[in-house]
Structures are given as C-alpha cells and as structure tokens.
Design a protein around this motif. Structure first.
Motif, PDB file in Angstrom:
ATOM      1  N   ASN A  48      -0.473   2.146   7.380  1.00  0.00           N
ATOM      2  CA  ASN A  48      -0.701   1.988   5.934  1.00  0.00           C
ATOM      3  C   ASN A  48       0.407   2.660   5.128  1.00  0.00           C
ATOM      4  O   ASN A  48       0.939   2.076   4.188  1.00  0.00           O
ATOM      5  CB  ASN A  48      -2.026   2.634   5.509  1.00  0.00           C
ATOM      6  N   VAL A  49       0.711   3.882   5.481  1.00  0.00           N
ATOM      7  CA  VAL A  49       1.722   4.643   4.739  1.00  0.00           C
ATOM      8  C   VAL A  49       3.087   3.976   4.874  1.00  0.00           C
ATOM      9  O   VAL A  49       3.801   3.802   3.892  1.00  0.00           O
ATOM     10  CB  VAL A  49       1.767   6.115   5.222  1.00  0.00           C
ATOM     11  N   TYR A  50       3.436   3.565   6.088  1.00  0.00           N
ATOM     12  CA  TYR A  50       4.716   2.883   6.311  1.00  0.00           C
ATOM     13  C   TYR A  50       4.794   1.613   5.458  1.00  0.00           C
ATOM     14  O   TYR A  50       5.794   1.357   4.793  1.00  0.00           O
ATOM     15  CB  TYR A  50       4.879   2.519   7.788  1.00  0.00           C
ATOM     16  N   ALA A  51       3.745   0.816   5.489  1.00  0.00           N
ATOM     17  CA  ALA A  51       3.763  -0.480   4.801  1.00  0.00           C
ATOM     18  C   ALA A  51       3.848  -0.330   3.287  1.00  0.00           C
ATOM     19  O   ALA A  51       4.457  -1.161   2.616  1.00  0.00           O
ATOM     20  CB  ALA A  51       2.527  -1.290   5.173  1.00  0.00           C
ATOM     21  N   ARG A  52       3.280   0.723   2.752  1.00  0.00           N
ATOM     22  CA  ARG A  52       3.365   0.937   1.304  1.00  0.00           C
ATOM     23  C   ARG A  52       4.802   1.203   0.878  1.00  0.00           C
ATOM     24  O   ARG A  52       5.188   0.876  -0.218  1.00  0.00           O
ATOM     25  CB  ARG A  52       2.475   2.092   0.861  1.00  0.00           C
ATOM     26  N   GLY A  53       5.608   1.752   1.783  1.00  0.00           N
ATOM     27  CA  GLY A  53       7.005   2.033   1.475  1.00  0.00           C
ATOM     28  C   GLY A  53       7.962   0.946   1.942  1.00  0.00           C
ATOM     29  O   GLY A  53       9.117   0.923   1.561  1.00  0.00           O
ATOM     30  N   ASN A  54       7.479   0.031   2.783  1.00  0.00           N
ATOM     31  CA  ASN A  54       8.327  -1.031   3.329  1.00  0.00           C
ATOM     32  C   ASN A  54       7.462  -2.263   3.597  1.00  0.00           C
ATOM     33  O   ASN A  54       7.260  -2.654   4.744  1.00  0.00           O
ATOM     34  CB  ASN A  54       9.016  -0.563   4.611  1.00  0.00           C
ATOM     35  N   THR A  55       6.946  -2.847   2.540  1.00  0.00           N
ATOM     36  CA  THR A  55       6.018  -3.970   2.667  1.00  0.00           C
ATOM     37  C   THR A  55       6.651  -5.150   3.390  1.00  0.00           C
ATOM     38  O   THR A  55       6.034  -5.743   4.279  1.00  0.00           O
ATOM     39  CB  THR A  55       5.503  -4.400   1.289  1.00  0.00           C
ATOM     40  N   ASP A  56       7.881  -5.501   3.039  1.00  0.00           N
ATOM     41  CA  ASP A  56       8.532  -6.639   3.692  1.00  0.00           C
ATOM     42  C   ASP A  56       8.726  -6.382   5.187  1.00  0.00           C
ATOM     43  O   ASP A  56       8.516  -7.282   6.008  1.00  0.00           O
ATOM     44  CB  ASP A  56       9.876  -6.954   3.041  1.00  0.00           C
ATOM     45  N   GLY A  57       9.119  -5.169   5.551  1.00  0.00           N
ATOM     46  CA  GLY A  57       9.275  -4.822   6.963  1.00  0.00           C
ATOM     47  C   GLY A  57       7.956  -4.895   7.708  1.00  0.00           C
ATOM     48  O   GLY A  57       7.890  -5.362   8.851  1.00  0.00           O
ATOM     49  N   PHE A  58       6.887  -4.449   7.058  1.00  0.00           N
ATOM     50  CA  PHE A  58       5.555  -4.515   7.661  1.00  0.00           C
ATOM     51  C   PHE A  58       5.152  -5.973   7.897  1.00  0.00           C
ATOM     52  O   PHE A  58       4.708  -6.336   8.986  1.00  0.00           O
ATOM     53  CB  PHE A  58       4.528  -3.816   6.764  1.00  0.00           C
ATOM     54  N   ILE A  59       5.307  -6.794   6.879  1.00  0.00           N
ATOM     55  CA  ILE A  59       4.934  -8.210   7.000  1.00  0.00           C
ATOM     56  C   ILE A  59       5.751  -8.866   8.112  1.00  0.00           C
ATOM     57  O   ILE A  59       5.200  -9.590   8.950  1.00  0.00           O
ATOM     58  CB  ILE A  59       5.085  -8.939   5.650  1.00  0.00           C
TER      59      ILE A  59
END
Length: 189
Positions: A48-59
């Motif tokens: 969750n924390v990672y994706a909030r800072g790097n949404t495109d990378g998470f997706i």
C-alpha cells in the motif's frame, strides 16, 4: 511575533499536518486484509505504502506479474477505491487458482467483511497448503520487487514484461499478453 501571526501560523501548520496524517492513517491504520497470516498482512500493508508513492509502477507490477488487465487494476484503484494491497492479493489469488482477477475481485467485493483469509479458503486455498505457501511466496516476491530487492524491477525495471522464472520445482501458468503492456507477457488470467 504578535499573537495574530502566531495563531495563523499555528493554524496553518495544524491544517497541513492533518492532511498528511490522514493519508498515513488511511494507509497504516485503516487497512486490515485479515489474510490469516501476519507476515502476509504486513507485506500487503507495505505494498500500500509503495503504491501510494509509485502508482504507475504498482499497476505495471500487477499487470506483468499476474496478467491482470490494466483497465481492471486501474478501475479497482481509481474508481472502486481499493487499497493496493487488496488489488495485489486479489490478482495473486486469481493467478494461483488460474482464474480471472475480475472473478476474485468481484467475489471479494461481495464478501469483503469476511477478510481475505476466509475468501481464499472459500475459493480453495487452505491455510498451510502448498497453494497457500505458493501464494505467500508471490506476495513476498512482489514486495521485494517493489522495494528494490530482487527481480527485474529492482534495477530500474524491465518494462518489456520479462520476469524471472518460477522457483525450481514450481510450475507457472501461461497467459495472454496484456494489450496495454508494450508486448509483455502476462502470467495469469
């Protein structure tokens, strides 16, 4: 400093910190996946924390790792307001079971109050089973990739979709390429 200026500065500081704190609280406190495994719950919270800072990378990671349709992952995140950890786990379960991520996401949406542990069990992944340990391994690998510890994305990311092969002795399902993934291979359904 005069009292009015001090009061205005204090009010501004409190307002600014309240917004930032609300985001942290939303991620850290409001998320409770209830997978039945504290280690997995913690890793999903970190995602969750990672994706909030790097949404495109998470997706990108969910699309490449599990073959989930990009439009679905974006819909779950932006339109339905799902936590990234929930999105990741839904697609990881679907990949493990050889089912479409949409099917698992819709099932969870209707049974959200039960938690992921109950949902996974109802879908056929029993605690302590080989399938559960494989699912746990997928969460660990994804967590490590997102935090720069292993896999092609750790060194700046391979956007062509190539992933490391499965661990020795473990098979990996085939899949169709995701059309939005610059020719990359999806590893799920």
């Amino acid at each position: 400093m005069n009292r009015k200026l001090f009061a205005a500065t204090l009010a501004f500081g409190l307002a600014a910190s309240t917004g930032a704190q609300a985001l942290v609280d939303d991620i850290a406190v409001g998320f409770s996946p209830r997978t039945g495994d504290a280690w997995v719950d913690t890793r999903l919270g970190d995602i969750n924390v990672y994706a909030r800072g790097n949404t495109d990378g998470f997706i990108d990671d969910v699309v490449v790792s599990f073959g989930a349709p990009r439009v679905l992952v974006r819909d779950l995140y932006y339109d339905r307001g799902w936590a990234p950890g929930d999105i990741y786990y839904a697609c990881a379960i679907a990949h493990q079971l050889g089912r479409p991520c949409l099917e698992v996401a819709d099932y969870y949406q209707h049974n959200r109050g039960q938690g992921w542990g109950v949902v996974a069990q109802r879908l056929g992944i029993k605690p302590g089973s080989d399938a559960f340990h494989a699912l746990k391994g997928k969460v660990g690998k994804g967590h490590d990739r997102m935090h720069g510890r292993g896999g092609p994305k750790a060194s700046g990311g391979s956007r062509d979709g190539r992933e490391q092969g499965p661990p020795p002795g473990r098979g990996q399902g085939g899949g169709k390429p995701d059309k939005g993934n610059k020719g990359g291979k999806g590893n799920g359904r």
